[in-house]
Scaffold this motif. Structure first.
Motif, PDB file in Angstrom:
ATOM      1  N   MET A  45       0.813  -1.215   0.000  1.00 32.38           N
ATOM      2  CA  MET A  45       0.000   0.000   0.000  1.00 32.38           C
ATOM      3  C   MET A  45       0.848   1.268   0.000  1.00 32.38           C
ATOM      4  N   GLU A  46       2.164   1.116   0.026  1.00 28.76           N
ATOM      5  CA  GLU A  46       3.039   2.271   0.234  1.00 28.76           C
ATOM      6  C   GLU A  46       2.955   3.295  -0.895  1.00 28.76           C
ATOM      7  N   LEU A  47       2.903   2.846  -2.133  1.00 30.50           N
ATOM      8  CA  LEU A  47       2.904   3.782  -3.255  1.00 30.50           C
ATOM      9  C   LEU A  47       1.720   4.746  -3.191  1.00 30.50           C
ATOM     10  N   GLY A  48       0.533   4.196  -2.977  1.00 26.95           N
ATOM     11  CA  GLY A  48      -0.647   5.050  -2.869  1.00 26.95           C
ATOM     12  C   GLY A  48      -0.576   5.958  -1.656  1.00 26.95           C
ATOM     13  N   LEU A  49       0.017   5.437  -0.581  1.00 33.38           N
ATOM     14  CA  LEU A  49       0.157   6.225   0.641  1.00 33.38           C
ATOM     15  C   LEU A  49       1.099   7.399   0.421  1.00 33.38           C
ATOM     16  N   ARG A  50       2.192   7.160  -0.281  1.00 29.22           N
ATOM     17  CA  ARG A  50       3.134   8.243  -0.586  1.00 29.22           C
ATOM     18  C   ARG A  50       2.463   9.350  -1.398  1.00 29.22           C
ATOM     19  N   THR A  51       1.647   8.943  -2.356  1.00 34.19           N
ATOM     20  CA  THR A  51       0.934   9.928  -3.183  1.00 34.19           C
ATOM     21  C   THR A  51       0.002  10.773  -2.324  1.00 34.19           C
ATOM     22  N   GLN A  52      -0.701  10.126  -1.398  1.00 34.03           N
ATOM     23  CA  GLN A  52      -1.623  10.844  -0.506  1.00 34.03           C
ATOM     24  C   GLN A  52      -0.868  11.834   0.380  1.00 34.03           C
ATOM     25  N   ILE A  53       0.252  11.396   0.949  1.00 40.73           N
ATOM     26  CA  ILE A  53       1.032  12.275   1.829  1.00 40.73           C
ATOM     27  C   ILE A  53       1.588  13.456   1.046  1.00 40.73           C
ATOM     28  N   ALA A  54       2.108  13.182  -0.164  1.00 40.09           N
ATOM     29  CA  ALA A  54       2.697  14.250  -0.981  1.00 40.09           C
ATOM     30  C   ALA A  54       1.664  15.306  -1.345  1.00 40.09           C
ATOM     31  N   SER A  55       0.462  14.877  -1.704  1.00 42.11           N
ATOM     32  CA  SER A  55      -0.582  15.842  -2.098  1.00 42.11           C
ATOM     33  C   SER A  55      -1.100  16.624  -0.893  1.00 42.11           C
ATOM     34  N   THR A  56      -0.999  16.039   0.296  1.00 40.98           N
ATOM     35  CA  THR A  56      -1.515  16.698   1.500  1.00 40.98           C
ATOM     36  C   THR A  56      -0.506  17.676   2.095  1.00 40.98           C
ATOM     37  N   LEU A  57       0.759  17.249   2.183  1.00 43.57           N
ATOM     38  CA  LEU A  57       1.760  18.049   2.889  1.00 43.57           C
ATOM     39  C   LEU A  57       2.642  18.888   1.957  1.00 43.57           C
ATOM     40  N   GLU A  58       2.752  18.516   0.694  1.00 39.15           N
ATOM     41  CA  GLU A  58       3.422  19.304  -0.358  1.00 39.15           C
ATOM     42  C   GLU A  58       4.941  19.400  -0.193  1.00 39.15           C
ATOM     43  N   ARG A  59       5.404  19.998   0.909  1.00 39.67           N
ATOM     44  CA  ARG A  59       6.839  20.202   1.116  1.00 39.67           C
ATOM     45  C   ARG A  59       7.237  19.841   2.538  1.00 39.67           C
ATOM     46  N   GLY A  60       8.548  19.629   2.719  1.00 33.10           N
ATOM     47  CA  GLY A  60       9.069  19.370   4.060  1.00 33.10           C
ATOM     48  C   GLY A  60       9.806  18.045   4.130  1.00 33.10           C
ATOM     49  N   LYS A  61      10.618  17.915   5.145  1.00 32.70           N
ATOM     50  CA  LYS A  61      11.265  16.632   5.448  1.00 32.70           C
ATOM     51  C   LYS A  61      10.306  15.863   6.337  1.00 32.70           C
ATOM     52  N   VAL A  62       9.615  14.883   5.762  1.00 37.27           N
ATOM     53  CA  VAL A  62       8.492  14.224   6.423  1.00 37.27           C
ATOM     54  C   VAL A  62       8.872  12.796   6.820  1.00 37.27           C
ATOM     55  N   ASP A  63       8.624  12.467   8.079  1.00 36.74           N
ATOM     56  CA  ASP A  63       8.752  11.093   8.575  1.00 36.74           C
ATOM     57  C   ASP A  63       7.363  10.574   8.897  1.00 36.74           C
ATOM     58  N   PHE A  64       6.976   9.514   8.192  1.00 39.20           N
ATOM     59  CA  PHE A  64       5.647   8.910   8.372  1.00 39.20           C
ATOM     60  C   PHE A  64       5.831   7.485   8.879  1.00 39.20           C
ATOM     61  N   SER A  65       5.146   7.143   9.970  1.00 36.98           N
ATOM     62  CA  SER A  65       5.327   5.815  10.570  1.00 36.98           C
ATOM     63  C   SER A  65       3.983   5.206  10.944  1.00 36.98           C
ATOM     64  N   ILE A  66       3.865   3.887  10.684  1.00 38.30           N
ATOM     65  CA  ILE A  66       2.729   3.093  11.157  1.00 38.30           C
ATOM     66  C   ILE A  66       3.274   2.042  12.115  1.00 38.30           C
TER      67      ILE A  66
END
Length: 286
Positions: A45-66
């Motif tokens: 599911m990571e690819l779709g998740l990356r797309t969602q995060i990118a469209s939501t947060l746009e910029r920044g050094k982002v750490d996403f964890s489940i």
């Protein structure tokens, strides 16, 4: 309203056999630098998740964890009994006098002593996890907006300070011009030569025009107004604010090089100090 790139969001859900926690944090960056950590079970599911995060947060050094915490009595990790027994028998040959407990401790740390039974993704569970992911992203967006409000107040203060210092500098302009005239007249008097008054006036006007800061004052005022207009816009505007601060710096530097007056130069230094504080904070703007 501006948003900060710095933020943190967290959300949790309790499923029948596990507790899911989603955390997302971000710092400033020129672009989107995204790092995703998630259990291998959900890796597809990571690819779709990356797309969602990118469209939501746009910029920044982002750490996403489940994170997954098992709350069921059973576990998917099993002891690989035949392998462990084989290790114990081999270890006995090496450590004949060792206790069984010690041999067991060594055996379970050996490769393949434990095996993990891979689960299949439960679509119903994933649907609920997606809700938690959305909640965590909304939380970090709220955090960013709150930080943005603090940045906006900081910018307004610094812009007001620059205006004040510029006003004080311009108030010194008549004194500065007169000082320049007196200095030039003194220099001519010391030379003890006859000077054509008309020619002297023409040269003086030309010299003063080169030191005039009226244009810089007008342009800097426009840049200050544009900066405030931009932070009140609706689009992501961190890069634009960076460009505006560069233009503000050019006008302030030119004022400093033209001032030729000690007190005015001190005010220019104070303007530069305020601008540097703005530049530091602009790096945090989305």
């Amino acid at each position: 309203m501006i948003q900060s790139m710095t933020g943190f969001g967290k959300a949790t859900i309790q499923l029948p056999t596990k507790k899911i926690t989603v955390e997302v944090k971000s710092l400033n960056s020129k672009g989107l630098d995204l790092n995703v950590r998630m259990p291998s079970l959900y890796r597809e599911m990571e690819l779709g998740l990356r797309t969602q995060i990118a469209s939501t947060l746009e910029r920044g050094k982002v750490d996403f964890s489940i994170f997954i915490e098992s709350t069921a009595e059973q576990t998917t990790t099993k002891v690989n009994v035949p392998i462990v027994k084989a290790y114990i028998n081999q270890l006995k040959a090496v450590y004949a006098d060792a206790e069984e407990t010690e041999l067991m401790k060594m055996a379970v740390r050996m490769p393949d002593a434990l095996k993990i039974e891979r689960d299949e993704i439960d679509e119903n569970d994933w649907g609920q996890i997606k809700v938690v992911i959305e909640e965590s992203l909304n939380n970090i967006k709220t955090f960013r907006r709150d930080e943005g409000m603090s940045l906006e107040k900081e910018f307004q203060l610094r812009i007001a300070n620059i205006r004040q210092y510029m006003t004080e500098a311009l108030a010194l302009d008549p004194e500065r011009v007169q000082a320049i005239k007196d200095r030039l007249q003194t220099a001519i008097d010391e030379l003890k030569v006859n000077v054509d008054e008309n020619r002297f006036e023409q040269e003086l006007i030309y010299y003063l025009e080169k030191l005039d800061i009226t244009e810089e004052k007008v342009r800097l005022t426009n840049h200050l107004d544009y900066f405030l207009e931009t932070i009140n816009g609706t689009e992501a505007n961190g890069r634009k604010l960076g460009f505006i601060t560069q233009e503000m710096g050019r006008e302030i530097n030119t004022m400093g090089s033209k001032s030729n007056h000690a007190q005015m130069q001190k005010l220019v230094v104070q303007m530069k100090d305020e601008l540097e504080k703005i530049k530091e904070q602009v790096l945090n703007v989305l």
